[in-house]
Write a protein that holds these residues in place. Structure first.
Motif, PDB file in Angstrom:
ATOM      1  N   UNK A 121       0.731  -1.242  -0.009  1.00 50.58           N
ATOM      2  CA  UNK A 121      -0.096   0.019  -0.084  1.00 50.58           C
ATOM      3  C   UNK A 121       1.005   1.403   0.017  1.00 50.58           C
ATOM      4  N   UNK A 122       2.005   1.032   0.778  1.00 50.06           N
ATOM      5  CA  UNK A 122       2.847   2.308   0.889  1.00 50.06           C
ATOM      6  C   UNK A 122       3.662   2.619  -0.538  1.00 50.06           C
ATOM      7  N   UNK A 123       3.806   1.737  -1.364  1.00 45.18           N
ATOM      8  CA  UNK A 123       4.362   1.862  -2.734  1.00 45.18           C
ATOM      9  C   UNK A 123       3.315   1.890  -3.845  1.00 45.18           C
ATOM     10  N   UNK A 124       2.104   2.194  -3.627  1.00 45.03           N
ATOM     11  CA  UNK A 124       1.028   2.136  -4.406  1.00 45.03           C
ATOM     12  C   UNK A 124       1.204   2.985  -5.468  1.00 45.03           C
ATOM     13  N   UNK A 125       1.621   4.391  -5.156  1.00 39.40           N
ATOM     14  CA  UNK A 125       1.711   5.586  -5.900  1.00 39.40           C
ATOM     15  C   UNK A 125       3.002   5.918  -5.946  1.00 39.40           C
ATOM     16  N   UNK A 126       4.080   5.201  -5.566  1.00 44.88           N
ATOM     17  CA  UNK A 126       5.517   5.493  -5.605  1.00 44.88           C
ATOM     18  C   UNK A 126       6.187   4.456  -6.022  1.00 44.88           C
ATOM     19  N   UNK A 127       7.013   4.555  -6.896  1.00 41.74           N
ATOM     20  CA  UNK A 127       7.629   3.162  -7.610  1.00 41.74           C
ATOM     21  C   UNK A 127       9.206   3.089  -6.862  1.00 41.74           C
ATOM     22  N   UNK A 128       9.497   2.128  -6.147  1.00 40.93           N
ATOM     23  CA  UNK A 128      10.880   2.006  -5.609  1.00 40.93           C
ATOM     24  C   UNK A 128      11.970   2.092  -6.546  1.00 40.93           C
ATOM     25  N   UNK A 129      11.708   1.768  -7.816  1.00 39.61           N
ATOM     26  CA  UNK A 129      12.706   1.553  -8.985  1.00 39.61           C
ATOM     27  C   UNK A 129      13.109   3.259  -9.349  1.00 39.61           C
TER      28      UNK A 129
END
Ligand SMILES: C[S@@+](CC[C@H](N)C(=O)[O-])C[C@H]1O[C@@H](n2cnc3c(N)ncnc32)[C@H](O)[C@@H]1O
Length: 246
Positions: A65-73
């Motif tokens: 959920x924390x990375x739903x709108x931000x991509x770690x790559x």
């Protein structure tokens, strides 16, 4: 007649150009497809095999959920660009099924103090904490990754796991019994610097590295490689090295 010939020649040139572009892009397309297929199969396995563990289910869902709108790559790429690095597409994560195999073959136990050098989002750290229950410390240079991971630790009241926003090249992992490093794109000079830190650790400390053994970066007889096996990553098969501080 000449006009028809010119038109035909034009079509032929256009076709040749499309064909050339298709040939250039096809390998990339297949690589992308293979990568997505691997990730899809891996995710199904994660749901089926690992989501039975409630603690892991909760932390992994919060991560998702924390990375739903931000991509770690992309976050990693932006960070490296800001630092002025030339090679910026280097982020990757150890698939959990591969990590499970590594943990089992390297015999990590609940008594271990596990340090992950470059923990990324911390997914492998959460997995290890939930399934093995040892003390886990994730070291990561990107502040947002560390903030989110520590928020999950706090929210779920997890004990014996935390993340530190540090550069592992200058960090003393003094109580470590196992160190895991999946950093295939580290520069040679960084690895040489890292070895100066790792050599301070006591005899018997375990080091797990992906793609290269630490012995390749030092002339000193500091480490003994005891086993090498293969692990599956989205980009292909890699050698996993288990070595000990002599
Ligand atoms: C290839 S990713 C691996 C992520 C995770 N270890 C895994 O296996 O799933 C490498 C991570 O190391 C971090 N990293 C690279 N150099 C670092 C350094 N000197 N200190 C701390 N973290 C670093 C990057 O920001 C990135 O998140």
């Amino acid at each position: 007649m000449i006009k028809v010939y010119e038109k035909m020649e034009g079509y032929c040139q256009q076709f040749q150009q499309y064909w050339k572009q298709w040939k250039e892009n096809t390998p990339l397309f297949w690589i992308q497809l293979k990568f997505q297929w691997f990730n899809f199969k891996e995710y199904l396995k994660v749901i089926f095999f690992y989501y039975r563990n409630l603690s892991f289910l909760k932390s992994d869902t919060l991560l998702l959920l924390s990375y739903l709108f931000q991509n770690p790559y992309r976050m990693n790429k932006e960070f490296l660009k800001k630092r002025g690095e030339e090679v910026v597409d280097v982020y990757g994560e150890t698939p959990l099924t591969t990590f499970e195999e590594i943990v089992s073959k390297c015999q990590i136990t609940p008594k271990d103090n596990f340090y992950e050098l470059g923990a990324g989002r911390g997914r492998t750290c959460f997995w290890l904490h939930s399934f093995i229950g040892c003390k886990v410390i994730g070291l990561e240079i990107i502040p947002q990754f560390v903030t989110i991971a520590n928020q999950i630790v706090e929210k779920k009241h997890l004990k014996n796991i935390h993340f530190e926003n540090v550069n592992f090249l200058n960090y003393d992992c003094k109580d470590a019994t196992v160190i895991y490093l999946y950093g295939i794109c580290l520069k040679d000079e960084d690895l040489v610097q890292l070895i100066q830190q790792l050599k301070k650790l006591p005899q018997g400390t375990k080091f797990i590295t992906i793609s290269f053994p630490l012995t390749e970066y030092t002339q000193e007889p500091l480490f003994e490689v005891t086993s090498c096996f293969q692990g599956r990553f989205p980009w292909g098969i890699a050698d996993v090295y288990l070595q000990y501080r002599k």
